[in-house]
Design an enzyme around this catalytic site. Structure first.
Site, PDB file in Angstrom:
ATOM      1  N   VAL A 363       1.304  -0.750  -0.088  1.00 22.49           N
ATOM      2  CA  VAL A 363       0.171   0.378  -0.242  1.00 22.49           C
ATOM      3  C   VAL A 363       1.050   1.496  -0.115  1.00 22.49           C
ATOM      4  CG1 VAL A 363      -1.646   1.720   1.348  1.00 22.49           C
ATOM      5  CG2 VAL A 363      -2.358  -1.264   0.947  1.00 22.49           C
ATOM      6  N   GLU A 364       2.268   1.019   0.501  1.00 22.02           N
ATOM      7  CA  GLU A 364       3.000   2.476   0.162  1.00 22.02           C
ATOM      8  C   GLU A 364       3.863   2.218  -0.733  1.00 22.02           C
ATOM      9  OE1 GLU A 364       4.480   2.978   4.361  1.00 22.02           O
ATOM     10  OE2 GLU A 364       3.089   1.444   5.487  1.00 22.02           O
ATOM     11  N   MET A 365       4.664   2.130  -0.553  1.00 23.77           N
ATOM     12  CA  MET A 365       5.887   2.384  -1.702  1.00 23.77           C
ATOM     13  C   MET A 365       5.767   0.584  -2.855  1.00 23.77           C
ATOM     14  SD  MET A 365       9.383   3.876   0.476  1.00 23.77           S
ATOM     15  CE  MET A 365      10.186   4.341  -1.728  1.00 23.77           C
TER      16      MET A 365
END
Length: 634
Positions: A363-365
């Site tokens: 969900v982030e990087m």
């Protein structure tokens, strides 16, 4: 000094003394007890036995009586006992080989209690990073005792008790068997609670004096173990790893001189990753490089923007590299050198463990670490940077984590109007001084105290303790927080207590970013606190809704909080060296937040109340995290 790390066990439970020859320190081990039986922390409370969630205290003024009956003072023996965390070992260098009695104080003498936190070396028990009991100019909390009881009707009642200065510390004296075997002493928590009631402390209860009376009586000798058991226990204690012992690495490169802010204690930096100019600069390059994400669109700086307090003010939670919303608010990154745990739920014990998780988080990087490492190895500029920082060798996950760790450890926030006033500079305004008074004063009408008591969670030079708390956001926590890590029901809805330094620049607030202004935050504590089974005990003892603050007092508190804003220039994206153009797919080499991504989020400014469009995300909040043992969405 680690001598008292085992006394935690002593006060909480069973204390074991190993009589060694004079060249070795006396070692004391503790096992917490309830009515003579081993105590399990954070167990489900029953009408017959409460759940104990915290038992921390400070030890000083230690003396032992030798075989001749002479008391030997050990003036440098200080220790913090954190019984639930397992800090229960006390070592007393300089003690006689055989002792017949032990004497110590729970608390600190006035001259030590009022000393600046900056005077304690890294690893010292009175270092705020170690004990979590420092509350700023007012000194230390001597003892913190918290838990939850359950009455006959099944109602849960939190309780919280503290002993503080300026009262003198409480003296405890114990007679120990004068033998070469093992001496054990119990601290019975049921005795400690005697007469204190079974629910939240009321403001008119004289609990401090009763707690002080109960404390010495809670200690009692236990029959010594056989010599064989003593020898086995001693061998186990000697072979066990000691807290704070770290592998030391040889320094490659130019040593980096970390500037420790005035009034701050010296941080306990990782001995196996010494700071260097080359390592810090490499970590800075990596922090701002978007090519570490799966599609080359997001860097660490995208959600931790230096010019905005190292947070992402565009919404309650941040968007990842693919545009997907996260589940928690991005945390500021200053003063991490003084932190003990990382992430809102504390699932990372070290900064080095923390830094790689966002890279791999889908969900982030949204990157695969093997792909990131392969990219770094292909890039000549990065190969030379890594070699300059760590010497010859392959770029691997450990070196990547070390570089990021070095850069993040250098980020501080301490040059504020509050700090300058403390050093004798321009004084705060009358309103700001009123806010500071509210911050440092309890709400205890029976004693004429009408403060807000913020220092209890946000004390010391970093304006945070090292604990987790449920601050009453929801009656039923939608995010289980710390419980997802520990698996304990008593930790549901608990999150890391954040630092209040730079708080004027780090909106939105709370783990889910629900509050956009400091005024909303203060209003929550003044009337919006929700009751729940795991509500922080000190909030639970307040009137319904929280601490009653007038509108003027709320404004004063906000005014004081704004004096904690750091006024130094934040680090800017580095000038990138000449890179190849074969990085991960995406917009190509770039540093800092992706301009296109920021354009979609809108210009920086006061965060809208919901998401980044000013309205609730489609479908409302994400489903709450699953119970422990099941998969979680982050």
């Amino acid at each position: 000094m680690r001598a008292f790390a085992s006394l935690a066990a002593l006060v909480c439970a069973g204390l074991t003394v190993f009589p060694l020859h004079a060249a070795e320190p006396l070692v004391v081990e503790l096992e917490p007890q309830w009515a003579g039986r081993p105590l399990t922390f954070a167990a489900e409370p029953t009408p017959a036995r409460p759940s104990i969630t915290r038992l921390d205290f400070l030890i000083s003024e230690v003396a032992v009586r030798d075989a001749r009956g002479i008391w030997v003072e050990l003036p440098d023996a200080y220790e913090v006992i954190r019984a639930r965390d397992g800090r229960r070992t006390l070592q007393l260098p300089g003690a006689p080989a055989r002792v017949s009695a032990l004497r110590f104080s729970v608390g600190l003498p006035p001259a030590v209690n009022t000393r600046s936190a900056s005077g304690f070396a890294p690893g010292h028990p009175l270092h705020p990073e170690i004990n979590g009991l420092h509350r700023g100019p007012a000194g230390f909390v001597f003892l913190a005792f918290e838990g939850q009881s359950r009455n006959a009707a099944g109602e849960a009642r939190p309780f919280a008790y503290q002993l503080t200065g300026p009262e003198l510390p409480t003296l405890v004296e114990l007679t120990l068997p004068s033998t070469s075997g093992t001496s054990r002493v119990a601290l019975d928590v049921s005795v400690l609670l005697r007469g204190l009631g079974d629910g939240p402390r009321r403001s008119d209860e004289p609990t401090d004096s009763r707690l002080r009376r109960n404390l010495p009586a809670a200690f009692a000798p236990i029959a010594p173990a056989p010599d064989a058991n003593a020898r086995a226990a001693m061998a186990q204690a000697e072979s066990a790893p000691r807290p704070g012992v770290q592998r030391v690495a040889l320094t490659v490169g130019t040593p980096y001189r970390l500037s420790v802010p005035a009034g701050f204690p010296t941080p306990q930096l990782p001995a196996d990753n010494p700071l260097t100019e080359e390592g810090v600069e490499l970590g800075k390059l990596l922090f701002f490089d978007r090519r570490l994400s799966g599609n080359g669109r997001q860097s660490c700086a995208s959600c931790h923007r230096p010019e905005l307090g190292f947070v992402d003010p565009a919404g309650r939670v941040s968007r990842g590299a693919t545009g997907e919303l996260g589940t928690r608010n991005s945390q500021p990154l200053h003063n991490l050198a003084w932190a003990r745990t990382f992430f809102w739920d504390g699932r990372a014990a070290t900064l080095r463990e923390q830094v790689l998780q966002p890279i791999e988080n889908p969900v982030e990087m949204h990157a695969r670490l093997p792909d990131v490492l392969a990219f770094l190895r292909r890039e000549p500029a990065y190969r030379s940077q890594f070699e300059a920082a760590f010497g010859p060798g392959e770029i691997d996950r450990d070196r990547l984590a070390r570089a990021l760790e070095q850069f993040l450890l250098t980020l501080t926030a301490a040059e504020t109007r509050y700090d300058r006033a403390q050093r004798g500079g321009a004084p705060l305004s009358a309103e700001e001084q009123r806010g500071a008074q509210l911050f440092q004063t309890d709400y205890d009408p029976a004693r004429g105290q009408q403060g807000a008591g913020c220092y209890r969670c946000h004390g010391g030079p970093t304006f945070r303790n090292q604990t987790f708390a449920n601050n009453g956001l929801d009656t039923v926590p939608r995010d289980w927080g710390r419980a997802l890590v520990t698996g304990q029901a008593s930790d549901r809805g608990l999150f890391a207590v954040p630092s209040l330094r730079n708080v004027g620049r780090t909106a939105p607030y709370m783990h889910d970013g629900r509050f956009g202004t400091l005024e909303e935050v203060v209003a929550h504590y003044a009337g919006g606190v929700q009751r729940s089974a795991t509500l922080d005990p000190f909030l639970a003892r307040l009137p319904a809704g929280g601490v009653p603050l007038s509108a003027d007092d709320q404004r004063a508190l906000v005014a004081f909080l704004r004096t904690l804003t750091d006024e130094t220039i934040p680090p800017r994206p580095p000038r990138p060296p000449e890179f190849r153009r074969d990085g991960p797919p995406g917009p190509g080499p770039g540093f800092g937040p992706d301009p296109a991504l920021l354009a979609r989020r809108g210009r920086p400014g006061p965060p809208p109340p919901f998401g980044d469009r000013g309205r609730p995300p489609r479908g409302g909040f994400r489903p709450p995290p699953p119970p422990p043992g099941e998969s979680r969405p982050f």
